[in-house]
Design an enzyme around this catalytic site. Structure first.
Site, PDB file in Angstrom:
ATOM      1  CE  LYS A  50      -3.749   2.342   2.474  1.00  0.00           C
ATOM      2  NZ  LYS A  50      -4.678   2.290   3.626  1.00  0.00           N
ATOM      3  CE  LYS A  52      -6.378   2.082  -0.812  1.00  0.00           C
ATOM      4  NZ  LYS A  52      -7.040   2.168   0.495  1.00  0.00           N
TER       5      LYS A  52
END
Length: 343
Positions: free
Chosen positions: A209, A262
């Site tokens: 992320k 992400k």
């Protein structure tokens, strides 16, 4: 009838044996030899839940996405289940007066998220519920961890995340999804789940992320923007690729069942590298900023929204994603029900 050869001499030798265009000649043929497909079974649908009754509040920066009160949320869950979507990811809008630096509301067994999970599983038992594990929706500071002297505390935060994950498992979540990027949280959560008997509750780890500018609309939806600074001391540097492989390896060793990248669109190379690094399912998160840009351009007539969305999502499959968490999931599912999707 065969096409007649032109009288103009071709620069290509007539003895050529490989003509790739032969396999592009018709739509049926293109579908037959297509390397990657996008199906409703590939999609995870994110949903925002809020307190109240009979509420369906559109997120201004995310046209077509809504914050639902629980009664309306159940209707939406039923709709997407009927469309064939098998999994939802749940994100809460928490009232400000319930927020504090320690994120104590995140593990309140009577809180919004456990009530939502229980109601969803009662109304639609077979749909998979993925519960976000992080403090930012519950934090008065808007950070994913406990703050002390301007610093984000790692181990103290992990202790709270464990409580949150256990509460979600008790409520009926099928997967807990730690999105905080604290070190060691996957192992701590896995050990706690197993110790309490939740051996079948999976962990979808936000393994790679990045500290991205693409999250703005999501933070609007949940009123979870940081109150100071940024998240670069715990989310990843966008310039790094090898670091993602390290994070994935650690999460796998600690007990992750699936790993996530992400954002997705600016990190397709990371998806590809992780795909070659593990046999676990790889999830791509088509995030709010990616969604909002497509919606904004489509609203101005600059792009064909349906075609751009399909091309975007298939790029994630082509890069190696097994599953895609996307705000376009419902739209794609509706298209699949009404017509054959073409790329």
């Amino acid at each position: 009838m065969p096409v007649q050869a032109s009288s103009v001499e071709s620069p290509v030798s007539l003895s050529i044996t490989q003509r790739p265009r032969r396999l592009r000649r018709t739509g049926t043929l293109r579908r037959l030899v297509r390397e990657n497909t996008l199906g409703v079974e590939d999609l995870i649908y994110p949903l925002f839940v809020t307190e109240g009754q009979d509420l369906e509040q559109e997120v201004p920066s995310m046209p077509g996405c809504y914050r639902y009160s629980l009664d309306r949320l159940l209707t939406e869950v039923h709709t997407v289940w009927q469309l064939g979507i098998g999994a939802i990811a749940l994100f809460p809008l928490i009232d400000d007066h319930k927020k504090d630096n320690a994120g104590t509301e995140s593990y309140n067994p009577q809180g919004l998220v456990p009530r939502a999970i229980k109601a969803i599983k009662e109304a639609c038992p077979e749909i998979l519920v993925i519960a976000d594990v992080a403090l930012d929706p519950y934090s008065s500071e808007g950070h994913d961890g406990i703050v002390a002297n301007g610093q984000i505390l790692n181990d103290e935060t992990v202790a709270v995340l464990v409580k949150q994950a256990l509460m979600q498992a008790e409520a009926g979540a099928d997967f807990v999804a730690p999105s905080d990027m604290m070190d060691g949280r996957i192992g701590a959560i896995r050990r706690a789940l197993d110790a309490e008997g939740w051996i079948n509750v999976g962990i979808l780890a936000y393994s790679a992320k990045y500290a991205s500018a693409y999250y703005g609309p999501f933070r609007d939806a949940l009123d979870s923007a940081p109150k100071f600074g940024d998240k670069k001391t715990y989310q990843m540097d966008g310039a790094n690729g090898r670091e993602a492989l390290k994070e994935v390896a650690l999460d796998i060793c600690e007990g992750a069942d699936m790993v996530m990248v992400k954002p997705a669109l600016a990190y397709l190379d990371i998806i590809c590298r992780i795909r070659s690094h593990t046999n676990l399912p790889v999830v791509a998160y088509n995030v709010s900023g990616e969604y909002a840009m497509v919606k904004a351009a489509a609203a101005r007539g600059w792009i064909d929204e349906e075609k751009v969305v399909r091309e975007t999502l298939i790029s994630m499959k082509r890069a190696g994603a097994d599953l895609i968490l996307t705000y376009f999931a419902k739209d794609i599912a509706q298209q699949l029900h009404t017509k054959r999707i073409e790329f």
